[in-house]
Enzyme design. Sequence first.
Site, PDB file in Angstrom:
ATOM      1  N   GLY A  13      -4.666 -10.904  -5.425  1.00 59.76           N
ATOM      2  CA  GLY A  13      -5.262  -9.741  -4.789  1.00 59.76           C
ATOM      3  C   GLY A  13      -4.725  -8.387  -5.201  1.00 59.76           C
ATOM      4  N   GLY A  65     -13.239 -14.857   8.410  1.00 62.34           N
ATOM      5  CA  GLY A  65     -12.709 -13.675   9.067  1.00 62.34           C
ATOM      6  C   GLY A  65     -13.322 -12.390   8.544  1.00 62.34           C
ATOM      7  N   GLY A  66     -12.619 -11.274   8.769  1.00 59.56           N
ATOM      8  CA  GLY A  66     -13.156  -9.970   8.403  1.00 59.56           C
ATOM      9  C   GLY A  66     -13.431  -9.820   6.925  1.00 59.56           C
ATOM     10  N   ASN A  71     -12.064  -0.959   7.532  1.00 55.71           N
ATOM     11  CA  ASN A  71     -10.716  -1.011   6.943  1.00 55.71           C
ATOM     12  C   ASN A  71     -10.234   0.367   6.498  1.00 55.71           C
ATOM     13  OD1 ASN A  71     -12.079  -0.518   4.526  1.00 55.71           O
ATOM     14  ND2 ASN A  71     -10.900  -2.039   3.367  1.00 55.71           N
ATOM     15  N   LYS A  78      -9.320  -4.895  12.190  1.00 54.93           N
ATOM     16  CA  LYS A  78     -10.482  -4.222  11.601  1.00 54.93           C
ATOM     17  C   LYS A  78     -11.639  -4.068  12.576  1.00 54.93           C
ATOM     18  CE  LYS A  78      -9.356  -5.737   6.892  1.00 54.93           C
ATOM     19  NZ  LYS A  78      -9.859  -6.423   5.681  1.00 54.93           N
ATOM     20  N   SER A 110       0.803  -1.220   0.000  1.00 51.16           N
ATOM     21  CA  SER A 110       0.000   0.000   0.000  1.00 51.16           C
ATOM     22  C   SER A 110       0.837   1.272   0.000  1.00 51.16           C
ATOM     23  CB  SER A 110      -0.954   0.001   1.195  1.00 51.16           C
ATOM     24  OG  SER A 110      -1.968  -0.964   1.027  1.00 51.16           O
ATOM     25  N   LEU A 112      -7.362 -13.496  -2.090  1.00 55.62           N
ATOM     26  CA  LEU A 112      -7.298 -12.087  -1.715  1.00 55.62           C
ATOM     27  C   LEU A 112      -5.875 -11.618  -1.444  1.00 55.62           C
ATOM     28  CD1 LEU A 112     -10.408 -11.547   0.581  1.00 55.62           C
ATOM     29  CD2 LEU A 112     -10.249 -11.687  -1.909  1.00 55.62           C
ATOM     30  N   ARG A 168     -12.706 -23.899   8.400  1.00 58.73           N
ATOM     31  CA  ARG A 168     -12.218 -25.054   9.166  1.00 58.73           C
ATOM     32  C   ARG A 168     -13.052 -25.257  10.429  1.00 58.73           C
ATOM     33  NH1 ARG A 168      -7.155 -26.954   7.520  1.00 58.73           N
ATOM     34  NH2 ARG A 168      -5.952 -25.529   6.194  1.00 58.73           N
ATOM     35  N   THR A 169     -13.379 -24.160  11.107  1.00 58.96           N
ATOM     36  CA  THR A 169     -14.265 -24.221  12.263  1.00 58.96           C
ATOM     37  C   THR A 169     -15.676 -23.938  11.774  1.00 58.96           C
ATOM     38  OG1 THR A 169     -12.491 -23.392  13.680  1.00 58.96           O
ATOM     39  CG2 THR A 169     -14.723 -23.324  14.575  1.00 58.96           C
TER      40      THR A 169
END
Length: 278
Positions: free
Chosen positions: A248, A149-150, A111, A90, A41, A227, A171-172
């Site tokens: 990504g 996740g986020g 974000n 985040k 970035s 990503l 996975r979970t």
Amino acid sequence: LELPRPKILRVSDGELSAVDWQNAPKAEFGVIGDPVSHSRSPKMHEAAYRSLGLPYSYLAIHVPVGEVEPALDHLKAIGYRGLNVTVPNKVSALQWSTKPDAVATRIGAANTLDLTSGRCTNTDGSGFLDTLSDLNLPSGARVHILGSGGSARALAATLPAAGYDVAIWNRTRTSAEKLKEEFPLSEVLETPSLDCDLLVNTTSAGLTGDRLPIDWSGANNLIAYDLVYGSTPFLEEADRHGLQTVDGKGLLVAQGARSFYWWLGFDPPRQVMLEAIQ
């Protein structure tokens, strides 16, 4: 008469490095995360600033979990205007914000922060949609999200509203089931499935080099999208099985361009930003 371009005041040389938040020099913009030294970035945003003659700097700033609030307070105090936020900060960024917009509130994560006003937003989902325009996906395309996740939350909140049929695997399993309760997802998958048009890896496996439990032997004409930018085990396996792959980098530019516009009110040079991170 043509006015002289303002001098670019840069405290970063755009290399892949980061500073700890306690030692961050003064700048206007940056990205916080843990890890964050890999982030491209700074190169991308500073290339845009140079192209437009803007006297701004953009740094990668290391902020560990549990230190987001004091870090943001400190960076605001020394003059930072805006920050991008990456994993795992985040949710904490949203909690720090005093004026979250509807998008960040719905996703449950931010974000992009405006430190001067306390506002925040989330460009993960909208930026991802920007990158799909060139993929020629069919109407109502089937999308399978890997992870919870986020970033997965952002896609789960955005893609169904845009007309995509979205299923999720993690996975979970309980984490994926929670997302299905919250967003209009069609299914929680027992295992990663290739029965889709677009398979999106939102997990951190691309950063850690881990391989996901995917049976690629049934690969069809789907598109594999990670990503993470650059080569990953996920994309390498997809490529070996003859599938179209997307990393990504385009997403980074799309998210960055939306953040740039959100902060400054005008569009950045996207091609310049893309070339800077190639």
